[in-house]
Design a protein around this motif. Structure first.
Motif, mmCIF file in Angstrom:
data_model
loop_
_atom_site.group_PDB
_atom_site.id
_atom_site.type_symbol
_atom_site.label_atom_id
_atom_site.label_comp_id
_atom_site.label_asym_id
_atom_site.label_seq_id
_atom_site.Cartn_x
_atom_site.Cartn_y
_atom_site.Cartn_z
ATOM 1 N N MET A 1 0.833 -1.204 0.000
ATOM 2 C CA MET A 1 0.000 0.000 0.000
ATOM 3 C C MET A 1 0.872 1.260 0.000
ATOM 4 O O MET A 1 0.540 2.240 -0.667
ATOM 5 C CB MET A 1 -0.938 0.008 1.215
ATOM 6 N N GLU A 2 1.959 1.231 0.729
ATOM 7 C CA GLU A 2 2.872 2.373 0.736
ATOM 8 C C GLU A 2 3.442 2.627 -0.650
ATOM 9 O O GLU A 2 3.640 3.774 -1.050
ATOM 10 C CB GLU A 2 4.030 2.144 1.713
ATOM 11 N N SER A 3 3.720 1.562 -1.376
ATOM 12 C CA SER A 3 4.325 1.734 -2.696
ATOM 13 C C SER A 3 3.346 2.322 -3.707
ATOM 14 O O SER A 3 3.760 2.897 -4.706
ATOM 15 C CB SER A 3 4.860 0.399 -3.207
ATOM 16 N N MET A 4 2.043 2.201 -3.447
ATOM 17 C CA MET A 4 1.038 2.730 -4.375
ATOM 18 C C MET A 4 0.623 4.163 -4.052
ATOM 19 O O MET A 4 -0.127 4.773 -4.797
ATOM 20 C CB MET A 4 -0.205 1.835 -4.363
ATOM 21 N N THR A 5 1.077 4.685 -2.951
ATOM 22 C CA THR A 5 0.723 6.052 -2.579
ATOM 23 C C THR A 5 1.934 6.955 -2.749
ATOM 24 O O THR A 5 3.067 6.488 -2.903
ATOM 25 C CB THR A 5 0.242 6.118 -1.115
ATOM 26 N N ASP A 6 1.681 8.236 -2.680
ATOM 27 C CA ASP A 6 2.767 9.203 -2.759
ATOM 28 C C ASP A 6 3.235 9.598 -1.359
ATOM 29 O O ASP A 6 3.800 10.668 -1.175
ATOM 30 C CB ASP A 6 2.312 10.452 -3.531
ATOM 31 N N LYS A 7 2.977 8.744 -0.425
ATOM 32 C CA LYS A 7 3.328 9.032 0.957
ATOM 33 C C LYS A 7 4.849 9.218 1.069
ATOM 34 O O LYS A 7 5.618 8.347 0.686
ATOM 35 C CB LYS A 7 2.884 7.875 1.854
ATOM 36 N N ALA A 8 5.254 10.340 1.570
ATOM 37 C CA ALA A 8 6.681 10.625 1.692
ATOM 38 C C ALA A 8 7.284 9.794 2.817
ATOM 39 O O ALA A 8 6.712 9.659 3.888
ATOM 40 C CB ALA A 8 6.896 12.103 1.978
ATOM 41 N N GLY A 9 8.412 9.237 2.551
ATOM 42 C CA GLY A 9 9.144 8.526 3.584
ATOM 43 C C GLY A 9 8.853 7.047 3.678
ATOM 44 O O GLY A 9 9.681 6.286 4.118
ATOM 45 N N ARG A 10 7.688 6.594 3.277
ATOM 46 C CA ARG A 10 7.331 5.182 3.369
ATOM 47 C C ARG A 10 7.719 4.618 4.746
ATOM 48 O O ARG A 10 8.684 3.884 4.873
ATOM 49 C CB ARG A 10 7.983 4.392 2.261
ATOM 50 N N PRO A 11 6.955 4.948 5.772
ATOM 51 C CA PRO A 11 7.358 4.618 7.149
ATOM 52 C C PRO A 11 7.581 3.135 7.419
ATOM 53 O O PRO A 11 8.532 2.775 8.117
ATOM 54 C CB PRO A 11 6.220 5.175 8.009
ATOM 55 N N GLU A 12 6.744 2.255 6.891
ATOM 56 C CA GLU A 12 6.919 0.821 7.193
ATOM 57 C C GLU A 12 8.176 0.268 6.517
ATOM 58 O O GLU A 12 8.915 -0.502 7.110
ATOM 59 C CB GLU A 12 5.690 0.026 6.770
#
Length: 115
Positions: free
Chosen positions: A30-41
């Motif tokens: 899910m992190e890889s599909m979003t533009d979430k900065a930093g990818r916390p997990e």
């Protein structure tokens, strides 16, 4: 009896590691599909492994230094040098693996749904 418990602990750790991977992969996907900065997990997965490895190295070195400090006293007291070296390697190995096991269990508790 001791070796049976060791084997069971290794099997349990392997099963726990598989569970942590299975729980972590969807989160990372899910992190890889979003533009979430930093990818916390993803960052946490990598940084935990590096920290546990470094802590394991330090713990192993401390264990070896402790064994080396008492080696000659133990030899003079009649203990076999071979058995002392074998024991030192076993202690260092257990000390090196302990931080990784601790991190593994903490990750499992954190990632279990509903906990």
């Amino acid at each position: 009896m001791k070796t049976v418990r060791k084997k069971q602990r290794h099997v349990a750790d392997a099963q726990l590691a598989a569970m942590v991977i299975a729980m972590r992969l969807p989160v990372m996907a899910m992190e890889s599909m979003t533009d979430k900065a930093g990818r916390p997990e993803a960052n946490r997965a990598v940084s935990e492994k590096v920290a546990a490895a470094m802590d394991g190295v330090v713990q192993a070195q401390l264990s070896v230094m402790n064994s080396a400090a008492t080696f000659w006293l133990d030899v003079m007291s009649g203990k076999s040098p071979t058995s002392l070296v074998n024991a030192a390697v076993s202690k260092a190995t257990r000390a090196a693996l302990k931080p990784g096991r601790k991190t593994l269990r903490a990750n499992y508790k954190r990632l279990v749904p509903g906990a």
